[in-house]
Design an enzyme around this catalytic site. Structure first.
Site, PDB file in Angstrom:
ATOM      1  N   GLU A 207       0.862  -1.173   0.000  1.00  0.00           N
ATOM      2  CA  GLU A 207       0.000   0.000   0.000  1.00  0.00           C
ATOM      3  C   GLU A 207       0.902   1.228   0.000  1.00  0.00           C
ATOM      4  O   GLU A 207       1.469   1.592   1.029  1.00  0.00           O
ATOM      5  CB  GLU A 207      -0.926  -0.010   1.229  1.00  0.00           C
ATOM      6  N   CYS A 241      -2.015   9.510   2.675  1.00  0.00           N
ATOM      7  CA  CYS A 241      -1.590   8.947   1.392  1.00  0.00           C
ATOM      8  C   CYS A 241      -2.609   9.176   0.282  1.00  0.00           C
ATOM      9  O   CYS A 241      -2.250   9.153  -0.894  1.00  0.00           O
ATOM     10  CB  CYS A 241      -1.296   7.457   1.538  1.00  0.00           C
TER      11      CYS A 241
END
Length: 455
Positions: A207, A241
């Site tokens: 991720e 993010c």
């Protein structure tokens, strides 16, 4: 790290985690520990980067509570052995798929959401029947220390263990035989993790991040767009993010959007955000210095003020920016928002098609044609139309990247699937054995062809 991993392997081999009731018990126990220690968690997050209590609950704890409840509700159904059709060529037989845990799972967590991004993947691993070694980020030391205390004092280390340390500790863990690796962090470190995993052919999920764009066409509701972009960008001081990394706005509404975002910043945090209790700080000096170095004063439309003593960076808007500027060379991961303009949406799509695939993309438009065009022609991990970041709030939506922003997904059922190997089993009957497949093959090919016509 050898004894840590070995203890987990031994625990997994006892078969305890295969019991669904055991998994449920551990999930409930973890939820109760979090609830009982909410005040300590708020304090740790405040010490690490002055995270507002509301954001700490909404983006860290609430997400985990919802995930646990969802797993508890569905785990029995997801873990069931599933019958599938058998093929005529294997007649008589039965076929089924049995969800099987990988074994020892290593979760390597980042610092920006140090509770949620550590425990969320761990929840899926537990629900799937694995044991878990959790490596929190050393860059959020107070939260890392608290997680270690809460977990290691309440769980069997063979089942769930927090290991603190730096990159050397992580590398030591990666050198051990593991069932699965789950990493959240930068693309640069992700490549290192993947290389280590390749040495032992360990499956993994990455991720990562990237420069996630927000695109605003001339049909957008600018007032709402400004509010939702400002929220998504400056929550956690931009250290998210999936925050909008930069904005592409149609030339005809460029100035208007800039002013509206400026108004929203003042509405959210007041005239001096450094005095706001609702605005976080940068995690450490390294990131503070990196961010201040990409602020070009001549391009600042709003903000730009900084304080190294408190690692404060004011919510900043930059205009007259190009792809050659420093702020566009890498993921910003901070409270700096470059706003670029465009005249032709097709040209912007062509430009973004030649950039790395982002973790998220946000389109603000009421034009259905433009909505279809952007979502069809651009590749990205996930995103929103007429909002930012909020897609993470739907537990039914898989979350993950593509290309340089990572691979693999989790959240909800996809978390269970990520940490589960679908073991295929065929059970053949002994009462009939068709000789067609056995040598000698002379004269059998025509019969095989006739038979497969019915498949």
């Amino acid at each position: 790290m050898e004894p840590v991993v070995k203890k987990q392997q031994q625990f997994f081999n006892t078969g305890k985690t295969l019991d669904i009731s055991f998994r449920k018990k551990q999930l409930r126990k973890l939820k109760n520990i979090l609830k009982d220690n909410e005040a300590k968690i708020y304090e740790a997050l405040d010490k690490d980067f002055r995270k507002p209590m509301f954001e700490s609950y909404a983006t860290e704890l609430l997400v985990l509570y919802q995930e646990i409840d969802h797993l508890l509700t569905n785990i029995d159904r997801w873990a069931k052995t599933k019958k599938v059709k058998s093929s005529i060529i294997n007649f008589p037989s039965k076929s089924y798929i049995k969800p099987q845990p990988y074994g020892v799972v290593l979760v390597i967590a980042p610092w920006n959401y140090p509770v949620q991004l550590a425990l969320n993947p761990a929840l899926g691993a537990i629900a799937a029947g694995n044991t878990v070694i959790l490596k929190p980020s050393e860059h959020a030391p107070h939260t890392s220390g608290l997680l270690a205390k809460l977990i290691n004092n309440n769980f069997d280390p063979g089942f769930l263990r927090v290991v603190e340390g730096d990159a050397e500790t992580t590398q030591s863990l990666l050198s051990e035989p593991l069932g699965y690796i789950f990493f959240t962090g930068s693309t640069h470190v992700g490549k290192i993790i993947m290389q280590s995993a390749a040495n032992q052919l360990t499956p993994l999920t990455l991720e990562l991040g990237g420069k996630s764009p927000a695109i605003i066409d001339q049909s957008a509701n600018l007032t709402l767009a400004a509010k939702r972009i400002a929220w998504g960008k400056f929550i956690n001081a931009g250290q998210t993010c999936v925050s909008p990394d930069y904005v592409y706005v149609h030339t005809s509404v460029h100035t208007q959007l800039c002013r509206l975002i400026q108004q929203e910043i003042r509405s959210f945090y007041g005239d001096d955000p450094s005095q706001s209790d609702d605005y976080a700080r940068i995690i450490n000096d390294k990131h503070f210095n990196r961010l201040t170095n990409i602020i070009e004063p001549e391009n600042v439309f709003h903000g730009g003020n900084t304080d190294p003593n408190t690692r404060y960076i004011e919510p900043t808007i930059m205009t007259q920016v190009t792809w050659d500027d420093a702020v566009m060379q890498e993921e910003i991961f901070g409270p700096i928002l470059p706003i670029l303009s465009f005249d032709d949406l097709d040209k912007i799509i062509a430009t973004l098609q030649n950039k790395s695939k982002p973790l998220a993309l946000y389109l603000f438009s009421t034009n259905n044609k433009n909505q279809k065009k952007v979502t069809r022609n651009l590749q990205f991990g996930g995103g929103c139309i007429n909002d930012t970041v909020a897609h993470l709030g739907n537990i039914e939506l898989p979350f993950g990247g593509i290309g340089n922003s990572g691979f693999g997904t989790y959240h909800g059922k996809t978390s269970f699937n990520t940490f589960t190997h679908p073991k295929s089993i065929m059970k053949k009957s002994n009462w009939l054995d068709i000789s067609l497949r056995y040598p000698p093959y002379d004269g059998k090919l025509k019969w095989l062809k006739k038979l497969t016509k019915f498949l």
